[in-house]
Write a protein that holds these residues in place. Structure first.
Motif, PDB file in Angstrom:
ATOM      1  N   THR A  68       1.087  -1.565   0.420  1.00  0.00           N
ATOM      2  CA  THR A  68       0.238   0.332  -0.322  1.00  0.00           C
ATOM      3  C   THR A  68       0.986   1.187  -0.228  1.00  0.00           C
ATOM      4  N   GLN A  69       0.079   2.184  -0.314  1.00  0.00           N
ATOM      5  CA  GLN A  69       1.256   3.758  -0.235  1.00  0.00           C
ATOM      6  C   GLN A  69       1.540   3.784   0.798  1.00  0.00           C
ATOM      7  N   GLU A  70       0.740   3.876   2.150  1.00  0.00           N
ATOM      8  CA  GLU A  70       0.671   4.081   3.224  1.00  0.00           C
ATOM      9  C   GLU A  70       2.443   3.555   3.923  1.00  0.00           C
ATOM     10  N   PHE A  71       2.486   2.062   3.332  1.00  0.00           N
ATOM     11  CA  PHE A  71       3.728   1.203   3.808  1.00  0.00           C
ATOM     12  C   PHE A  71       4.782   1.576   2.677  1.00  0.00           C
ATOM     13  N   ILE A  72       4.491   2.320   1.356  1.00  0.00           N
ATOM     14  CA  ILE A  72       5.759   2.845   1.427  1.00  0.00           C
ATOM     15  C   ILE A  72       6.808   3.899   1.401  1.00  0.00           C
ATOM     16  N   LYS A  73       5.131   4.714   1.964  1.00  0.00           N
ATOM     17  CA  LYS A  73       5.894   6.111   2.459  1.00  0.00           C
ATOM     18  C   LYS A  73       6.116   5.799   3.604  1.00  0.00           C
ATOM     19  N   LYS A  74       6.195   4.980   4.957  1.00  0.00           N
ATOM     20  CA  LYS A  74       7.013   4.075   6.689  1.00  0.00           C
ATOM     21  C   LYS A  74       8.368   4.196   5.831  1.00  0.00           C
ATOM     22  N   GLN A  75       8.017   3.445   4.887  1.00  0.00           N
ATOM     23  CA  GLN A  75       9.853   2.568   4.600  1.00  0.00           C
ATOM     24  C   GLN A  75      10.976   3.869   4.129  1.00  0.00           C
ATOM     25  N   ILE A  76      10.009   4.828   2.874  1.00  0.00           N
ATOM     26  CA  ILE A  76      11.040   5.890   3.181  1.00  0.00           C
ATOM     27  C   ILE A  76      11.251   6.922   3.844  1.00  0.00           C
ATOM     28  N   GLU A  78      11.986   5.295   6.772  1.00  0.00           N
ATOM     29  CA  GLU A  78      13.414   4.663   7.642  1.00  0.00           C
ATOM     30  C   GLU A  78      13.875   4.800   7.282  1.00  0.00           C
ATOM     31  N   PHE A  79      13.872   4.913   5.744  1.00  0.00           N
ATOM     32  CA  PHE A  79      15.597   4.742   5.134  1.00  0.00           C
ATOM     33  C   PHE A  79      16.051   5.644   5.097  1.00  0.00           C
ATOM     34  N   ASN A  80      15.076   6.974   4.942  1.00  0.00           N
ATOM     35  CA  ASN A  80      15.981   8.163   5.169  1.00  0.00           C
ATOM     36  C   ASN A  80      16.301   8.463   6.809  1.00  0.00           C
ATOM     37  N   ILE A  81      15.950   7.844   8.050  1.00  0.00           N
ATOM     38  CA  ILE A  81      16.437   8.321   8.858  1.00  0.00           C
ATOM     39  C   ILE A  81      17.771   6.592   9.197  1.00  0.00           C
ATOM     40  N   GLY A  82      17.410   5.870   8.454  1.00  0.00           N
ATOM     41  CA  GLY A  82      18.235   5.125   9.118  1.00  0.00           C
ATOM     42  C   GLY A  82      19.607   5.208   7.856  1.00  0.00           C
ATOM     43  N   LYS A  83      19.595   6.356   6.867  1.00  0.00           N
ATOM     44  CA  LYS A  83      20.811   6.857   6.453  1.00  0.00           C
ATOM     45  C   LYS A  83      21.645   8.253   6.888  1.00  0.00           C
ATOM     46  N   ARG A  84      20.546   8.846   7.761  1.00  0.00           N
ATOM     47  CA  ARG A  84      21.043   9.688   8.857  1.00  0.00           C
ATOM     48  C   ARG A  84      22.247   8.933   9.443  1.00  0.00           C
ATOM     49  N   HIS A  85      21.622   7.856  10.419  1.00  0.00           N
ATOM     50  CA  HIS A  85      22.008   7.581  11.365  1.00  0.00           C
ATOM     51  C   HIS A  85      23.589   6.519  10.695  1.00  0.00           C
ATOM     52  N   PRO A 121      23.694  -8.511   1.607  1.00  0.00           N
ATOM     53  CA  PRO A 121      22.523  -6.618   2.837  1.00  0.00           C
ATOM     54  C   PRO A 121      23.146  -5.775   1.700  1.00  0.00           C
ATOM     55  N   VAL A 122      21.849  -5.492   1.012  1.00  0.00           N
ATOM     56  CA  VAL A 122      21.963  -3.783   0.337  1.00  0.00           C
ATOM     57  C   VAL A 122      21.217  -2.429   1.285  1.00  0.00           C
ATOM     58  N   MET A 123      21.100  -1.390   0.634  1.00  0.00           N
ATOM     59  CA  MET A 123      20.319  -0.805   1.382  1.00  0.00           C
ATOM     60  C   MET A 123      20.198   0.256   0.141  1.00  0.00           C
ATOM     61  N   LYS A 124      18.699   0.415  -0.263  1.00  0.00           N
ATOM     62  CA  LYS A 124      18.584   1.153  -1.410  1.00  0.00           C
ATOM     63  C   LYS A 124      17.103   1.663  -0.982  1.00  0.00           C
ATOM     64  N   HIS A 125      16.979   3.015  -1.266  1.00  0.00           N
ATOM     65  CA  HIS A 125      15.900   3.013  -1.423  1.00  0.00           C
ATOM     66  C   HIS A 125      14.721   2.369  -1.455  1.00  0.00           C
ATOM     67  N   PRO A 126      14.148   2.501  -1.463  1.00  0.00           N
ATOM     68  CA  PRO A 126      12.411   1.923  -1.178  1.00  0.00           C
ATOM     69  C   PRO A 126      11.662   1.185  -2.954  1.00  0.00           C
ATOM     70  N   ASP A 127      11.793   2.742  -3.565  1.00  0.00           N
ATOM     71  CA  ASP A 127      11.498   2.811  -4.933  1.00  0.00           C
ATOM     72  C   ASP A 127      12.614   1.743  -5.754  1.00  0.00           C
ATOM     73  N   GLU A 128      13.722   2.126  -5.272  1.00  0.00           N
ATOM     74  CA  GLU A 128      14.286   0.877  -6.156  1.00  0.00           C
ATOM     75  C   GLU A 128      13.849  -0.219  -5.811  1.00  0.00           C
ATOM     76  N   ILE A 129      13.656  -1.004  -4.386  1.00  0.00           N
ATOM     77  CA  ILE A 129      13.576  -2.127  -3.666  1.00  0.00           C
ATOM     78  C   ILE A 129      12.114  -3.179  -3.737  1.00  0.00           C
ATOM     79  N   PHE A 130      10.933  -2.596  -3.647  1.00  0.00           N
ATOM     80  CA  PHE A 130      10.076  -2.827  -3.850  1.00  0.00           C
ATOM     81  C   PHE A 130       9.335  -2.154  -5.562  1.00  0.00           C
TER      82      PHE A 130
END
Lengths: 394, 230
Positions: A68-76, A78-85, A121-130
């Motif tokens: 769903t759209q909300e799921f993808i938004k949440k993943q994005i 999380e990805f941005n926060i994880g990137k900063r960490h 292991p890979v960490m990419k923007h959710p648009d590329e993974i899903f």
């Protein structure tokens, strides 16, 4: 009686649970038709393990998972926060942390020896993974948005519709020119040199919808039909959208600049490999065709004519037989492999001396292509790579 | 609560008012017998292609070519257009189907202009009968299917005729002298191969649908204002 009701409730709940895996069940102890002695609500949480076979659910038939759209938004998020960490951890600036930085960080923190690159292991923007999914195609009242929705392949058929519309426009323009008496056959033609039609995969990317080979072919045929009309240059821009430029193969060759040694003589070094042999060749200008291999004259090193012909081939191709001196070192492999390795090394060294057209002709002659053939490994249960053991009837 | 009741009464009025008149949208002024004749709607195929069930709609035959009876065509066309107008008035989904490649672009453009839908391409098997799998869950199927030609490219009856009958979807269809009119709810005997004929049909359907939608908007404003005033 209360126990029976509770157990039947439990059975019902376990039957109704979601697919594969355990789920915790909260049982209401107040049943419908039963008078309880204890009015208190006792809540029991118990793990109930079920699987899809028990519930007879066909997992495969449900199709790929829908996000769903909300799921993808949440993943994005999380990805941005994880990137900063991650940037903090690696001691870099969170604002200017790029994808390459992320890849390096992940490779450092999670070293993996797996051969399959896609399993690491890979960490990419959710648009590329899903995978990209289509949004719901109809509004609240159920009416679809696109007028060709009911065909099933709406984007492809709307593309065909628009392209055919262009075809009709050109015909109308032609008719108007004829009516005015200005019709002529020799008009500006669309330039097709150096480009190719799009392939099915590229078309699918544009349409965000799978199409078949037949559909792609029909589309290309329609475009060719448009190009056959005399006034097709009107819609040139539209047609060029579906053409891709061909890469010029010769630009891929890396040509080293010429080097000059102490006697002002130009020379160039090339490397080549064939089977297990590696060779390094130094080609010098203003020579007379002397070739030295590992400090030995080529006539002594390669007694067989075939090997010497291999050495000679690059010079002969460029008509520079007696003009260069060559000195090379070669290790590994056998007689033929060493000859092939030196040939490739010489050809690469000669790239610095010649023009671009000659580079292209060398490439087409196959002088610059490394030979990929190596010895095939032996397989268990067979005598060699392909030879099987002798077949016995008994 | 009173406003809710009034709204309900208003919406009932909107839906029941058109059913009281035989020609609420005045569609008989859109076409005349002369228009049909000029557009060559009366021309059928040769005697050898004649379908048995179309004999009732034939006026006769001349030089081995069947001629359709335009009086019957007028009645059937009136009924079909009236039904289409009512469906469009009630915000139904109308799907135009034709497998005649000559008119694909025309019909698709007409459907886009009306705000309705068209399918003039290869018909995949389960589009109506297997809709949940083909399109996705919760799709809304068309409420009316209009055939501008009931035959497909191999001169057999279009699969959609049978599928619409299976799914209880009413159909309006232009039947030529080689077509089978039995499964259609509103058959309209007429020529489906000539350019002027198909252009005339497209024009008529476009005008009916636009009229019906405009009328619906008018009625909503009218009854919306009335219920506010009362």
């Amino acid at each position: 009686m209360s126990k029976m009701a509770a157990s039947s409730g439990r059975a019902l709940k376990s039957f109704v649970q979601g697919c594969c895996g355990c789920s915790s069940v909260i049982l209401p102890s107040i049943a419908r038709n039963v008078i309880l002695q204890k009015p208190a609500v006792t809540v029991l949480a118990r793990l109930v393990c079920t699987s899809s076979t028990l519930q007879r659910k066909n997992i495969a038939a449900a199709g790929p998972e829908k996000y769903t759209q909300e799921f993808i938004k949440k993943q994005i998020e999380e990805f941005n926060i994880g990137k900063r960490h991650l940037a903090n951890m690696m001691g870099e600036d969170p604002e200017t942390f790029t994808q390459e930085g992320i890849d390096r960080a992940i490779a450092y923190l999670f070293p993996s020896g797996l051969f399959e690159k896609r399993a690491r292991p890979v960490m990419k923007h959710p648009d590329e993974i899903f995978p990209k999914q289509r949004a719901v195609q109809w509004g609240e009242d159920g009416r679809p948005f696109h007028f060709l929705f009911y065909t099933g392949k709406q984007s492809y058929y709307s593309l065909m519709h628009d392209t055919f519309g262009k075809f009709l426009d050109i015909q109308k323009y032609q008719d108007s020119m004829r009516a005015e008496g200005l019709f002529s056959q020799d008009t500006k033609q669309v330039n097709l040199i150096g480009s190719r039609w799009m392939i099915k995969e590229e078309l699918e990317e544009i349409l965000v919808q799978p199409i078949s080979d037949h559909d792609c072919l029909r589309f290309i045929q329609l475009l060719e039909r448009i190009l056959a009309l005399p006034y097709c240059s009107i819609e040139e821009e539209y047609i060029q959208r579906f053409r891709r430029a061909l890469e010029v193969q010769s630009k891929k060759q890396k040509i080293e600049p010429l080097q000059y040694d102490e006697n002002e003589v130009a020379f160039s070094i090339g490397e080549g490999r064939r089977k297990t042999a590696t060779a390094t060749a130094t080609v010098r200008d203003n020579g007379s065709g002397n070739i030295t291999v590992n400090g030995v004259d080529y006539l002594l090193y390669f007694p067989v004519l075939q090997d010497r012909e291999q050495l000679m081939f690059p010079f002969q191709f460029l008509d520079r037989l007696g003009k260069h001196d060559m000195e090379c070192k070669v290790t590994g492999g056998g007689r033929s492999a060493q000859a092939g390795a030196i040939r490739l090394a010489t050809a690469r060294a000669l790239l610095s001396f010649i023009t671009e057209n000659e580079v292209e002709s060398m490439r087409q002659a196959g002088l610059l292509t490394p030979d990929p053939r190596v010895k095939e490994r032996q397989k268990p249960g067979q005598e060699g790579a392909r030879r099987k053991f002798t077949w016995n009837k008994r | 609560m009173a406003v809710g009741l009034l709204k309900k009464v208003g919406s009932d009025k909107i839906l029941t008012e058109p059913l009281k008149h035989p020609d609420f949208f005045h569609l008989s002024e859109l076409f005349s017998l002369k228009d049909l004749f000029d557009a060559r709607v009366h021309l059928g195929h040769k005697i050898g292609c004649r379908h048995r069930l179309m004999e009732q709609y034939l006026f006769g035959c001349r030089l081995e070519q069947d001629i359709l009876d335009l009086d019957q065509t007028m009645e059937h066309l009136q009924q079909a257009l009236n039904f289409t107008a009512h469906v469009a008035y009630r915000r139904g989904i109308i799907l135009f189907v034709s497998r005649n490649r000559q008119f694909t672009h025309l019909i698709e453009s007409m459907a886009r202009d009306c705000g309705e839908y068209a399918h003039c391409r290869y018909w995949q098997g389960g589009l109506l009968t297997n809709a949940n799998v083909q399109y996705g869950k919760g799709v809304r199927l068309p409420d009316l299917i209009v055939f501008l030609s009931t035959l497909n490219n191999v001169f057999q009856q279009h699969v959609a005729v049978r599928d619409a009958a299976k799914m209880n979807i009413p159909t309006v269809g232009i039947v030529d002298s080689n077509c089978n009119p039995s499964l259609l709810t509103y058959p309209v005997p007429g020529n489906d191969d000539s350019g002027p004929a198909v252009e005339l049909y497209c024009k008529l359907f476009r005008m009916t649908i636009n009229r019906a939608k405009d009328k619906r908007r008018q009625m909503e404003i009218l009854y919306g204002l009335k219920s506010q005033n009362d």
